[in-house]
Design a protein around this motif. Structure first.
Motif, mmCIF file in Angstrom:
data_model
loop_
_atom_site.group_PDB
_atom_site.id
_atom_site.type_symbol
_atom_site.label_atom_id
_atom_site.label_comp_id
_atom_site.label_asym_id
_atom_site.label_seq_id
_atom_site.Cartn_x
_atom_site.Cartn_y
_atom_site.Cartn_z
ATOM 1 N N PHE A 1 78.407 7.857 -78.332
ATOM 2 C CA PHE A 1 77.221 7.092 -77.925
ATOM 3 C C PHE A 1 76.328 6.713 -79.100
ATOM 4 O O PHE A 1 76.025 5.555 -79.322
ATOM 5 C CB PHE A 1 76.387 7.862 -76.895
ATOM 6 N N THR A 2 75.882 7.702 -79.843
ATOM 7 C CA THR A 2 74.797 7.501 -80.800
ATOM 8 C C THR A 2 75.150 6.526 -81.904
ATOM 9 O O THR A 2 74.324 5.685 -82.278
ATOM 10 C CB THR A 2 74.343 8.850 -81.385
ATOM 11 N N LYS A 3 76.335 6.605 -82.445
ATOM 12 C CA LYS A 3 76.742 5.697 -83.513
ATOM 13 C C LYS A 3 76.625 4.239 -83.070
ATOM 14 O O LYS A 3 76.028 3.417 -83.762
ATOM 15 C CB LYS A 3 78.171 6.014 -83.958
ATOM 16 N N GLY A 4 77.150 3.923 -81.905
ATOM 17 C CA GLY A 4 77.065 2.557 -81.389
ATOM 18 C C GLY A 4 75.640 2.134 -81.091
ATOM 19 O O GLY A 4 75.254 0.990 -81.337
ATOM 20 N N PHE A 5 74.840 3.076 -80.559
ATOM 21 C CA PHE A 5 73.429 2.789 -80.298
ATOM 22 C C PHE A 5 72.718 2.443 -81.597
ATOM 23 O O PHE A 5 71.986 1.454 -81.673
ATOM 24 C CB PHE A 5 72.768 4.002 -79.626
ATOM 25 N N LEU A 6 72.918 3.248 -82.631
ATOM 26 C CA LEU A 6 72.256 3.021 -83.915
ATOM 27 C C LEU A 6 72.718 1.721 -84.560
ATOM 28 O O LEU A 6 71.901 0.979 -85.119
ATOM 29 C CB LEU A 6 72.493 4.204 -84.861
ATOM 30 N N ILE A 7 74.011 1.433 -84.464
ATOM 31 C CA ILE A 7 74.524 0.179 -85.021
ATOM 32 C C ILE A 7 73.881 -1.014 -84.328
ATOM 33 O O ILE A 7 73.446 -1.964 -84.972
ATOM 34 C CB ILE A 7 76.062 0.121 -84.924
ATOM 35 N N GLY B 1 70.049 -0.303 -91.915
ATOM 36 C CA GLY B 1 71.350 -0.093 -92.534
ATOM 37 C C GLY B 1 71.185 -0.133 -94.038
ATOM 38 O O GLY B 1 70.410 -0.935 -94.566
ATOM 39 N N SER B 2 71.893 0.719 -94.764
ATOM 40 C CA SER B 2 71.709 0.768 -96.220
ATOM 41 C C SER B 2 72.104 -0.538 -96.899
ATOM 42 O O SER B 2 71.584 -0.853 -97.970
ATOM 43 C CB SER B 2 72.491 1.939 -96.821
ATOM 44 N N ASN B 3 72.994 -1.308 -96.301
ATOM 45 C CA ASN B 3 73.430 -2.582 -96.895
ATOM 46 C C ASN B 3 72.836 -3.793 -96.186
ATOM 47 O O ASN B 3 73.305 -4.907 -96.382
ATOM 48 C CB ASN B 3 74.959 -2.668 -96.871
ATOM 49 N N THR B 4 71.831 -3.571 -95.356
ATOM 50 C CA THR B 4 71.210 -4.668 -94.627
ATOM 51 C C THR B 4 70.455 -5.576 -95.597
ATOM 52 O O THR B 4 69.602 -5.097 -96.348
ATOM 53 C CB THR B 4 70.232 -4.110 -93.563
ATOM 54 N N PRO B 5 70.767 -6.873 -95.610
ATOM 55 C CA PRO B 5 70.134 -7.765 -96.584
ATOM 56 C C PRO B 5 68.634 -7.969 -96.342
ATOM 57 O O PRO B 5 67.873 -8.087 -97.289
ATOM 58 C CB PRO B 5 70.896 -9.077 -96.441
ATOM 59 N N ASN B 6 68.192 -8.028 -95.103
ATOM 60 C CA ASN B 6 66.770 -8.192 -94.814
ATOM 61 C C ASN B 6 66.337 -7.059 -93.903
ATOM 62 O O ASN B 6 66.664 -7.036 -92.720
ATOM 63 C CB ASN B 6 66.495 -9.539 -94.150
ATOM 64 N N ARG B 7 65.596 -6.114 -94.451
ATOM 65 C CA ARG B 7 65.189 -4.919 -93.712
ATOM 66 C C ARG B 7 63.908 -5.151 -92.907
ATOM 67 O O ARG B 7 63.461 -4.254 -92.212
ATOM 68 C CB ARG B 7 65.033 -3.753 -94.669
ATOM 69 N N PHE B 8 63.328 -6.317 -92.985
ATOM 70 C CA PHE B 8 62.125 -6.658 -92.219
ATOM 71 C C PHE B 8 61.045 -5.589 -92.370
ATOM 72 O O PHE B 8 60.387 -5.211 -91.409
ATOM 73 C CB PHE B 8 62.462 -6.875 -90.737
ATOM 74 N N ALA C 1 61.444 -2.382 -93.124
ATOM 75 C CA ALA C 1 61.874 -0.997 -92.889
ATOM 76 C C ALA C 1 61.952 -0.266 -94.226
ATOM 77 O O ALA C 1 62.416 -0.826 -95.216
ATOM 78 C CB ALA C 1 63.238 -0.972 -92.207
ATOM 79 N N PRO C 2 61.497 0.970 -94.275
ATOM 80 C CA PRO C 2 61.527 1.726 -95.536
ATOM 81 C C PRO C 2 62.954 1.839 -96.091
ATOM 82 O O PRO C 2 63.902 2.062 -95.336
ATOM 83 C CB PRO C 2 61.000 3.113 -95.145
ATOM 84 N N GLU C 3 63.097 1.689 -97.373
ATOM 85 C CA GLU C 3 64.408 1.737 -98.032
ATOM 86 C C GLU C 3 65.118 3.067 -97.806
ATOM 87 O O GLU C 3 66.335 3.117 -97.749
ATOM 88 C CB GLU C 3 64.264 1.486 -99.537
ATOM 89 N N ASN C 4 64.354 4.152 -97.708
ATOM 90 C CA ASN C 4 64.961 5.486 -97.591
ATOM 91 C C ASN C 4 65.292 5.874 -96.150
ATOM 92 O O ASN C 4 65.768 6.971 -95.905
ATOM 93 C CB ASN C 4 64.054 6.546 -98.217
ATOM 94 N N VAL C 5 65.055 4.992 -95.197
ATOM 95 C CA VAL C 5 65.357 5.285 -93.798
ATOM 96 C C VAL C 5 66.511 4.405 -93.353
ATOM 97 O O VAL C 5 66.353 3.211 -93.125
ATOM 98 C CB VAL C 5 64.125 5.072 -92.882
ATOM 99 N N HIS C 6 67.694 5.027 -93.312
ATOM 100 C CA HIS C 6 68.861 4.307 -92.805
ATOM 101 C C HIS C 6 69.728 5.287 -92.022
ATOM 102 O O HIS C 6 69.606 6.499 -92.153
ATOM 103 C CB HIS C 6 69.638 3.589 -93.906
ATOM 104 N N PHE C 7 70.560 4.724 -91.164
ATOM 105 C CA PHE C 7 71.340 5.509 -90.207
ATOM 106 C C PHE C 7 72.830 5.196 -90.328
ATOM 107 O O PHE C 7 73.521 5.021 -89.339
ATOM 108 C CB PHE C 7 70.875 5.211 -88.778
ATOM 109 N N ASP C 8 73.340 5.148 -91.543
ATOM 110 C CA ASP C 8 74.734 4.784 -91.766
ATOM 111 C C ASP C 8 75.721 5.886 -91.400
ATOM 112 O O ASP C 8 76.898 5.612 -91.189
ATOM 113 C CB ASP C 8 74.952 4.399 -93.222
ATOM 114 N N THR C 9 75.272 7.118 -91.365
ATOM 115 C CA THR C 9 76.160 8.242 -91.071
ATOM 116 C C THR C 9 75.474 9.182 -90.081
ATOM 117 O O THR C 9 74.253 9.118 -89.876
ATOM 118 C CB THR C 9 76.479 9.052 -92.339
ATOM 119 N N ARG C 10 76.252 10.062 -89.502
ATOM 120 C CA ARG C 10 75.693 11.071 -88.602
ATOM 121 C C ARG C 10 74.660 11.914 -89.334
ATOM 122 O O ARG C 10 73.583 12.186 -88.814
ATOM 123 C CB ARG C 10 76.801 11.967 -88.035
#
Length: 104
Positions: A28-34, A42-49, A51-60
């Motif tokens: 569930f959670t991985k798909g929800f976060l994606i 996302g750490s590779n998201t081109p436009n974070r709008f 969002a803080p650079e240090n807050v990403h959910f790429d892994t569990r």
């Protein structure tokens, strides 16, 4: 799905039945976060709008590290995602996953 969600709602935090049979990161959670979070967190998201650079959910592990913030912003303040769109079923499943992180 609704019956499953209603069964989860009957459990309490760290209820072993809820944690054993509840939502998993991969299920569930991985798909929800994606879908709901990684467009900005996302750490590779081109436009974070903003969002803080240090807050990403790429892994569990990254999601677990941010569990308190996820609970505060998605479930309590309901300020994330800013566009909304988190269903009641998703809130219940996310809360169950957050409640059971230690056991999963």
């Amino acid at each position: 799905m609704i019956l499953f969600v209603l069964m989860l709602a009957c459990g309490t935090a760290n209820d072993s039945a809820v944690c054993t049979d509840g939502p998993t990161y991969d299920g569930f959670t991985k798909g929800f976060l994606i879908g709901k979070c990684q467009p900005c967190h996302g750490s590779n998201t081109p436009n974070r709008f903003g969002a803080p650079e240090n807050v990403h959910f790429d892994t569990r592990d990254k999601a677990v590290d941010q569990a308190d913030a996820i609970r505060r912003t998605v479930l309590e303040a309901q300020s994330m995602p800013p566009s909304g769109g988190v269903t009641e079923d998703e809130q219940i499943l996310l809360e169950a996953w957050l409640d059971c992180i230690e056991e999963l």
